[in-house]
Write a protein that holds these residues in place. Structure first.
Motif, PDB file in Angstrom:
ATOM      1  N   GLY A   1      22.152  47.031  59.632  1.00 13.78           N
ATOM      2  CA  GLY A   1      22.536  45.624  59.596  1.00 13.78           C
ATOM      3  C   GLY A   1      23.450  45.307  58.419  1.00 13.78           C
ATOM      4  O   GLY A   1      23.676  46.141  57.535  1.00 13.78           O
ATOM      5  N   SER A   2      23.948  44.070  58.418  1.00 15.93           N
ATOM      6  CA  SER A   2      24.861  43.641  57.350  1.00 15.93           C
ATOM      7  C   SER A   2      24.115  43.271  56.068  1.00 15.93           C
ATOM      8  O   SER A   2      24.720  43.156  55.009  1.00 15.93           O
ATOM      9  N   ARG A   3      22.798  43.055  56.171  1.00 17.33           N
ATOM     10  CA  ARG A   3      21.991  42.759  54.995  1.00 17.33           C
ATOM     11  C   ARG A   3      20.554  43.202  55.233  1.00 17.33           C
ATOM     12  O   ARG A   3      20.119  43.389  56.384  1.00 17.33           O
ATOM     13  N   LEU A   4      19.811  43.365  54.165  1.00 13.11           N
ATOM     14  CA  LEU A   4      18.393  43.708  54.264  1.00 13.11           C
ATOM     15  C   LEU A   4      17.604  42.494  54.749  1.00 13.11           C
ATOM     16  O   LEU A   4      18.042  41.358  54.623  1.00 13.11           O
ATOM     17  N   LEU A   5      16.409  42.766  55.293  1.00 14.88           N
ATOM     18  CA  LEU A   5      15.461  41.692  55.643  1.00 14.88           C
ATOM     19  C   LEU A   5      16.143  40.583  56.448  1.00 14.88           C
ATOM     20  O   LEU A   5      16.110  39.401  56.093  1.00 14.88           O
ATOM     21  N   GLU A   6      16.740  40.966  57.574  1.00 13.67           N
ATOM     22  CA  GLU A   6      17.528  40.005  58.350  1.00 13.67           C
ATOM     23  C   GLU A   6      16.690  38.905  59.000  1.00 13.67           C
ATOM     24  O   GLU A   6      17.239  37.919  59.489  1.00 13.67           O
ATOM     25  N   PHE A   7      15.365  39.051  58.991  1.00 13.92           N
ATOM     26  CA  PHE A   7      14.509  38.028  59.593  1.00 13.92           C
ATOM     27  C   PHE A   7      14.313  36.829  58.672  1.00 13.92           C
ATOM     28  O   PHE A   7      13.744  35.819  59.078  1.00 13.92           O
ATOM     29  N   ILE A   8      14.758  36.922  57.420  1.00 14.66           N
ATOM     30  CA  ILE A   8      14.679  35.792  56.508  1.00 14.66           C
ATOM     31  C   ILE A   8      16.076  35.441  55.994  1.00 14.66           C
ATOM     32  O   ILE A   8      17.060  36.050  56.402  1.00 14.66           O
ATOM     33  N   GLY A   9      16.161  34.468  55.113  1.00 11.43           N
ATOM     34  CA  GLY A   9      17.459  33.949  54.689  1.00 11.43           C
ATOM     35  C   GLY A   9      18.264  34.908  53.837  1.00 11.43           C
ATOM     36  O   GLY A   9      17.712  35.823  53.202  1.00 11.43           O
ATOM     37  N   PRO A  10      19.595  34.702  53.783  1.00 10.73           N
ATOM     38  CA  PRO A  10      20.471  35.599  53.018  1.00 10.73           C
ATOM     39  C   PRO A  10      20.193  35.594  51.514  1.00 10.73           C
ATOM     40  O   PRO A  10      20.433  36.595  50.841  1.00 10.73           O
ATOM     41  N   LYS A  11      19.696  34.480  50.982  1.00 12.17           N
ATOM     42  CA  LYS A  11      19.399  34.430  49.549  1.00 12.17           C
ATOM     43  C   LYS A  11      18.301  35.440  49.201  1.00 12.17           C
ATOM     44  O   LYS A  11      18.403  36.172  48.209  1.00 12.17           O
ATOM     45  N   ALA A  12      17.264  35.517  50.041  1.00 13.48           N
ATOM     46  CA  ALA A  12      16.193  36.496  49.817  1.00 13.48           C
ATOM     47  C   ALA A  12      16.719  37.915  49.964  1.00 13.48           C
ATOM     48  O   ALA A  12      16.344  38.822  49.206  1.00 13.48           O
ATOM     49  N   SER A  13      17.616  38.125  50.933  1.00 16.93           N
ATOM     50  CA  SER A  13      18.217  39.451  51.125  1.00 16.93           C
ATOM     51  C   SER A  13      18.992  39.883  49.887  1.00 16.93           C
ATOM     52  O   SER A  13      18.882  41.029  49.433  1.00 16.93           O
ATOM     53  N   ASP A  14      19.801  38.962  49.356  1.00 20.25           N
ATOM     54  CA  ASP A  14      20.627  39.285  48.184  1.00 20.25           C
ATOM     55  C   ASP A  14      19.765  39.609  46.967  1.00 20.25           C
ATOM     56  O   ASP A  14      20.048  40.557  46.217  1.00 20.25           O
ATOM     57  N   LYS A  15      18.725  38.829  46.767  1.00 26.28           N
ATOM     58  CA  LYS A  15      17.836  39.051  45.620  1.00 26.28           C
ATOM     59  C   LYS A  15      17.120  40.403  45.753  1.00 26.28           C
ATOM     60  O   LYS A  15      16.936  41.125  44.769  1.00 26.28           O
ATOM     61  N   THR A  16      16.730  40.745  46.976  1.00 30.09           N
ATOM     62  CA  THR A  16      16.039  42.021  47.225  1.00 30.09           C
ATOM     63  C   THR A  16      16.979  43.195  46.972  1.00 30.09           C
ATOM     64  O   THR A  16      16.596  44.200  46.349  1.00 30.09           O
ATOM     65  N   LEU A  17      18.223  43.083  47.456  1.00 27.70           N
ATOM     66  CA  LEU A  17      19.210  44.138  47.242  1.00 27.70           C
ATOM     67  C   LEU A  17      19.445  44.368  45.751  1.00 27.70           C
ATOM     68  O   LEU A  17      19.470  45.519  45.277  1.00 27.70           O
ATOM     69  N   GLU A  18      19.568  43.291  45.012  1.00 30.72           N
ATOM     70  CA  GLU A  18      19.781  43.402  43.565  1.00 30.72           C
ATOM     71  C   GLU A  18      18.575  44.060  42.885  1.00 30.72           C
ATOM     72  O   GLU A  18      18.727  44.913  42.003  1.00 30.72           O
ATOM     73  N   TRP A  19      17.367  43.684  43.328  1.00 34.47           N
ATOM     74  CA  TRP A  19      16.140  44.261  42.746  1.00 34.47           C
ATOM     75  C   TRP A  19      16.101  45.767  42.994  1.00 34.47           C
ATOM     76  O   TRP A  19      15.810  46.552  42.086  1.00 34.47           O
ATOM     77  N   LEU A  20      16.392  46.188  44.220  1.00 35.05           N
ATOM     78  CA  LEU A  20      16.355  47.616  44.560  1.00 35.05           C
ATOM     79  C   LEU A  20      17.401  48.398  43.757  1.00 35.05           C
ATOM     80  O   LEU A  20      17.126  49.493  43.260  1.00 35.05           O
ATOM     81  N   LYS A  21      18.582  47.833  43.643  1.00 31.16           N
ATOM     82  CA  LYS A  21      19.630  48.516  42.872  1.00 31.16           C
ATOM     83  C   LYS A  21      19.218  48.675  41.408  1.00 31.16           C
ATOM     84  O   LYS A  21      19.498  49.707  40.780  1.00 31.16           O
ATOM     85  N   ASN A  22      18.540  47.661  40.878  1.00 30.39           N
ATOM     86  CA  ASN A  22      18.056  47.741  39.489  1.00 30.39           C
ATOM     87  C   ASN A  22      16.989  48.815  39.316  1.00 30.39           C
ATOM     88  O   ASN A  22      16.738  49.275  38.196  1.00 30.39           O
ATOM     89  N   LYS A  23      16.347  49.203  40.434  1.00 26.68           N
ATOM     90  CA  LYS A  23      15.352  50.284  40.399  1.00 26.68           C
ATOM     91  C   LYS A  23      15.981  51.620  40.814  1.00 26.68           C
ATOM     92  O   LYS A  23      15.275  52.580  41.123  1.00 26.68           O
ATOM     93  N   ASN A  24      17.311  51.652  40.840  1.00 26.63           N
ATOM     94  CA  ASN A  24      18.068  52.877  41.161  1.00 26.63           C
ATOM     95  C   ASN A  24      17.901  53.348  42.600  1.00 26.63           C
ATOM     96  O   ASN A  24      18.041  54.545  42.889  1.00 26.63           O
ATOM     97  N   VAL A  25      17.583  52.425  43.493  1.00 28.69           N
ATOM     98  CA  VAL A  25      17.580  52.749  44.924  1.00 28.69           C
ATOM     99  C   VAL A  25      19.003  52.556  45.443  1.00 28.69           C
ATOM    100  O   VAL A  25      19.615  51.507  45.246  1.00 28.69           O
ATOM    101  N   GLU A  26      19.548  53.590  46.069  1.00 25.93           N
ATOM    102  CA  GLU A  26      20.883  53.479  46.660  1.00 25.93           C
ATOM    103  C   GLU A  26      20.756  52.898  48.060  1.00 25.93           C
ATOM    104  O   GLU A  26      20.029  53.448  48.899  1.00 25.93           O
ATOM    105  N   VAL A  27      21.429  51.777  48.304  1.00 22.84           N
ATOM    106  CA  VAL A  27      21.339  51.090  49.594  1.00 22.84           C
ATOM    107  C   VAL A  27      22.677  51.198  50.311  1.00 22.84           C
ATOM    108  O   VAL A  27      23.730  50.859  49.748  1.00 22.84           O
ATOM    109  N   LYS A  28      22.635  51.687  51.556  1.00 19.13           N
ATOM    110  CA  LYS A  28      23.848  51.801  52.380  1.00 19.13           C
ATOM    111  C   LYS A  28      23.671  50.902  53.606  1.00 19.13           C
ATOM    112  O   LYS A  28      22.810  51.169  54.451  1.00 19.13           O
ATOM    113  N   LEU A  29      24.474  49.839  53.693  1.00 18.11           N
ATOM    114  CA  LEU A  29      24.399  48.891  54.794  1.00 18.11           C
ATOM    115  C   LEU A  29      25.438  49.215  55.867  1.00 18.11           C
ATOM    116  O   LEU A  29      26.385  49.959  55.631  1.00 18.11           O
ATOM    117  N   MET A  30      25.227  48.648  57.055  1.00 20.25           N
ATOM    118  CA  MET A  30      26.155  48.814  58.191  1.00 20.25           C
ATOM    119  C   MET A  30      26.340  50.283  58.562  1.00 20.25           C
ATOM    120  O   MET A  30      27.409  50.702  58.998  1.00 20.25           O
TER     121      MET A  30
END
Length: 376
Positions: A170-199
């Motif tokens: 998908g274009s963002r994580l957690l697509e069942f909730i709002g984009p603000k929550a998705s963005d915050k989650t993506l930032e949190w994961l990146k801060n924990k050194n999780v590499e996220v590949k979308l689309m």
């Protein structure tokens, strides 16, 4: 609307069969066991608190509290550990040869998720998964819904030295909730050194062994990912395929869900209910909602069994804007409320430490058992 084959004289002792021992099925069985001649049919001998499963993957001992033998809460009911093979207008047939007559039936088979039959086997499965994680230096997670995100977070918090890659189509994580929550989650994961590949997607059947023991996986955009092991965190289909050759086959919608009325009875049937994720109710499929289904349906069954008027049946009303909390490891979470979206320790205090396990055990009439924070 069809009448049940026999209504009896009302009152205690009516024959109720519950198919499925998940969140909704176990709670309705527990709630009715002293008001009915109750039979619970489930392919496993335990109830699993599903929202605690990812914590048990990184900490297997957590499952000692989240896996509950059906008999621990079912003191006055009959338990049959078997698959159901057919339903008629008066009987439920099981794979091990039981023919169970019912006056009232509850279908609570949730999503299709084949699990080990015994609690002991499930505990061993968690131990095996945990050993896979411990032995790996790099881990690939496929799927960016709540399961994939929570698993990535659990591993990143408990095993920060491991390389975690999460791939989501998908274009963002957690697509069942709002984009603000998705963005915050993506930032949190990146801060924990999780590499996220979308689309991007990953063809898990097409990977190659490397000399070091790990594998190379290929994404849809042509990227390569090296990982020692992978976890597929995709959505699960409704647990209704077995119903397609039964008495209820005409009550399944195009998405594999059972059509229910406002009282949680299957449309066209006065004595057959459906609860939990198997229903076609337009709402987010959450454990909280499944528990509410169980309590409304139990109330209605007690009314019907005591000879009450159908006009007095309770109505299930979905919450218009449900609270959503996705845990991020042991202390943090992202939460979407009707009025705001927050991430961090505050929503984490609501869910992430114990994942509602103590609360759920208490609801099932079982000692909550205080949880002690694990230190690796």
């Amino acid at each position: 609307m069809e009448n049940p084959p026999e209504w009896g004289d009302g009152g205690r002792g009516r024959r109720v069969v519950v198919i499925g021992g998940g969140v909704a099925g176990s709670l309705i069985a527990k709630s009715l066991q002293f008001d009915a001649d109750l039979t619970l049919i489930d392919p496993k001998d335990y109830f699993e608190i599903p929202w605690a499963s990812l914590r048990a993957t990184v900490e297997p001992s957590f499952a000692e509290r989240s896996l509950i033998h059906h008999k621990d809460y079912l003191a006055n009911g009959r338990l049959i550990v078997s698959e159901v093979t057919n339903i008629t207008n008066k009987e439920v047939l099981t794979a091990d040869g039981h023919q169970v007559t019912y006056d009232y039936l509850v279908v609570a088979t949730g999503h299709y998720d084949p699990l080990p039959v015994t609690r002991t086997e499930r505990l061993e499965e968690y131990q095996t998964e945990n050993e896979r994680i411990k032995a790996a230096d790099s881990i690939l997670i496929v799927g960016g819904g709540p399961t994939g995100v929570e698993l990535a977070a659990e591993i990143a918090v408990d095993f920060p030295q491991k390389k975690v890659t999460l791939v989501h189509d998908g274009s963002r994580l957690l697509e069942f909730i709002g984009p603000k929550a998705s963005d915050k989650t993506l930032e949190w994961l990146k801060n924990k050194n999780v590499e996220v590949k979308l689309m991007q997607s990953v063809d898990l059947s097409n990977n190659t062994n490397n000399s070091g023991g790990n594998r190379t996986y290929f994404t849809s955009s042509g990227e390569t990912i090296r990982a020692d092991c992978h976890f597929l965190c995709a959505g699960k289909p409704p647990g209704s395929e077995w119903l397609r050759e039964t008495y209820l086959k005409d009550r399944i919608d195009n998405f594999g869900r059972l059509k229910v009325d406002e009282n949680l009875r299957i449309k066209g049937h006065r004595n057959i209910f459906a609860v939990g994720d198997i229903t076609d109710i337009k709402e987010l499929k959450q454990g909280y909602s499944a528990q509410k289904h169980a309590l409304v349906a139990a109330k209605n069954l007690k009314l019907l069994m005591s000879g009450g008027k159908e006009s007095k049946l309770a109505i299930y009303e979905p919450r218009p804007s449900p609270k959503i909390i996705v845990s991020l490891g042991r202390q943090d979470a992202v939460a979407q409320f009707s009025f705001t979206t927050i991430i961090g320790l505050v929503p984490g205090m609501i869910k992430s430490k114990d994942l509602y396990v103590g609360k759920t055990r208490k609801k099932m009439g079982i000692q909550p058992k205080k949880y002690t924070l694990f230190h690796s």
